[in-house]
Design a protein around this motif. Structure first.
Motif, short mmCIF file in Angstrom:
data_model
loop_
_atom_site.label_atom_id
_atom_site.label_comp_id
_atom_site.label_asym_id
_atom_site.label_seq_id
_atom_site.Cartn_x
_atom_site.Cartn_y
_atom_site.Cartn_z
N THR A 308 0.84 -1.20 0.00
CA THR A 308 0.00 0.00 0.00
C THR A 308 0.87 1.25 0.00
O THR A 308 0.62 2.20 -0.74
N GLN A 312 1.45 4.28 -3.06
CA GLN A 312 1.27 5.73 -2.91
C GLN A 312 2.59 6.48 -3.10
O GLN A 312 2.64 7.70 -2.97
N GLN A 340 4.14 11.77 4.75
CA GLN A 340 3.65 10.70 3.88
C GLN A 340 3.53 9.38 4.63
O GLN A 340 2.62 8.58 4.37
N LEU A 343 0.30 9.62 6.62
CA LEU A 343 -0.89 9.39 5.75
C LEU A 343 -1.05 7.89 5.47
O LEU A 343 -2.18 7.39 5.44
N TRP A 344 0.05 7.22 5.25
CA TRP A 344 0.01 5.75 5.02
C TRP A 344 -0.51 5.01 6.25
O TRP A 344 -1.37 4.14 6.15
N GLU A 346 -2.40 6.08 8.55
CA GLU A 346 -3.79 6.41 8.89
C GLU A 346 -4.79 5.94 7.85
O GLU A 346 -5.99 6.10 8.03
N GLN A 347 -4.27 5.35 6.75
CA GLN A 347 -5.21 4.79 5.77
C GLN A 347 -5.97 3.62 6.39
O GLN A 347 -5.39 2.84 7.14
N GLU A 349 -7.43 0.05 7.00
CA GLU A 349 -6.85 -1.26 6.67
C GLU A 349 -7.73 -2.02 5.69
O GLU A 349 -8.94 -1.88 5.71
#
Length: 349
Positions: A308, A312, A340, A343-344, A346-347, A349
């Motif tokens: 993931t 990004q 960055q 942000l990853w 907090e994406q 799951e």
């Protein structure tokens, strides 16, 4: 035909896989423990028709001043990797001698030893950190060189200098203790360089690749006393340092540049603390190896999270550790780069 000419150890050699050996595409690069800071240098190259100084005096003097050593205790090399190779070529007999390493650790010790047909006594970081000196020395056995990466890559763990001194004392006349300080600028008070005044069998490896933000320059230093360095000086290539490299290294080691480096290290250490806080609050992270250096190593609950991040454009270093393949090493970058990572994390799951 050419394969039949290869020595068996080279034919079977497993090459070192660096962070840059894979062709990856991304926008945020946090996989190679590089500095996020770039700097301009001045070059005047009207004398490239002449060979350079084998060991440029002005660079050696500048680094000796920085490391608080004498100039004769400093050898300039092509990255710390050349220092590793030189020590093995100088002190180990192919097919006969061995080195000791404490895994998991930097992979080039093994590659250099395998290349030169030098046996490897593979011990554990746990033994180095937790066992007493007599037990460690008994496990080291007859190894000629003992490599201690300090802080250790990829775990970030630190071996106290008091323990390094005790090991060197116990191994006097039997082995050299090689302390790889690629990341020492991030915890300078832990350096083994001051031990050189008391021990003839300690060598320290340094680099300009990390805190000095010069990974592209390929410049390192081997620090040791005269008696240890004298045979290495016989083995090193006649002109290992190019004129351009020497000019840039001299500028990187002037007083203002060293002050700037230390300021950048302070910022990166603060960024590391912020990253560790982010990671400790993330359900994606099951374990964080709290250590020194310009990186954080962690275990993920699911390895697929790495894909993931790569999708990004955030490139970090996945690897296997302790028999599991869901580990990740994140280099400490700028605040924008670490945003960055946030942000990853907090994406959903």
């Amino acid at each position: 035909m050419s394969k039949s000419l290869l020595p068996k150890n080279i034919a079977e050699l497993k090459a070192y896989s660096s962070a840059k050996s894979e062709k990856l595409t991304g926008t945020t690069w946090l996989n190679a423990n590089e500095s996020p800071y770039a700097k301009e240098f001045k070059l005047s190259l009207g004398n490239l028709n002449r060979y350079p100084e084998p060991q440029p005096e002005y660079v050696i003097d500048a680094y000796a001043k920085y490391a608080q050593l004498n100039a004769e205790q400093v050898l300039m090399t092509r990255g710390a990797d050349e220092g590793i190779e030189l020590l093995m070529r100088t002190y180990c007999e192919s097919g006969k001698d061995s080195i000791a390493i404490f895994t998991p650790t930097y992979g080039m010790y093994k590659v250099s030893a395998d290349t030169q047909n030098i046996a490897i006594n593979e011990l554990s970081q746990s033994l180095l950190l937790n066992a007493d000196v007599s037990e460690i020395c008994a496990s080291i056995g007859g190894a000629k060189l003992v490599f201690i990466c300090n802080p250790n890559n990829p775990t970030g763990s630190l071996t106290p200098t008091s323990k390094i001194a005790a090991l060197a004392k116990s191994l006097s006349g039997k082995a050299l203790v090689i302390v790889d300080e690629a990341y020492i600028e991030f915890c300078p008070e832990q350096s083994a360089a001051p031990l050189l005044q008391d021990f003839e069998n300690i060598a320290v490896l340094r680099t300009l690749s990390k805190a000095f933000a010069l990974a592209g320059l390929r410049t390192g230093f081997l620090l040791a006393n005269t008696e240890l360095l004298a045979p290495v000086r016989k083995v090193i290539a006649p002109y290992p340092v190019s004129t351009a490299v020497a000019m840039i290294a001299e500028q990187a080691l002037n007083t203002d540049s060293v002050t700037q480096m230390r300021r950048q290290v302070s910022i990166l250490n603060r960024n590391k603390d912020s990253l560790k806080t982010l990671l400790s609050n993330s359900p994606k992270v099951t374990q964080i190896l709290s250590g020194e250096g310009n990186f954080v190593t962690l275990q993920l609950s699911d390895r697929s999270f790495i894909e993931t991040a790569m999708q990004q454009g955030t490139i970090m270093r996945p690897f296997s550790l302790y028999g599991e393949d869901n580990w990740l090493r994140i280099s400490i970058g700028s605040e924008q780069e670490l945003e960055q990572v946030r942000l990853w994390l907090e994406q959903p799951e």
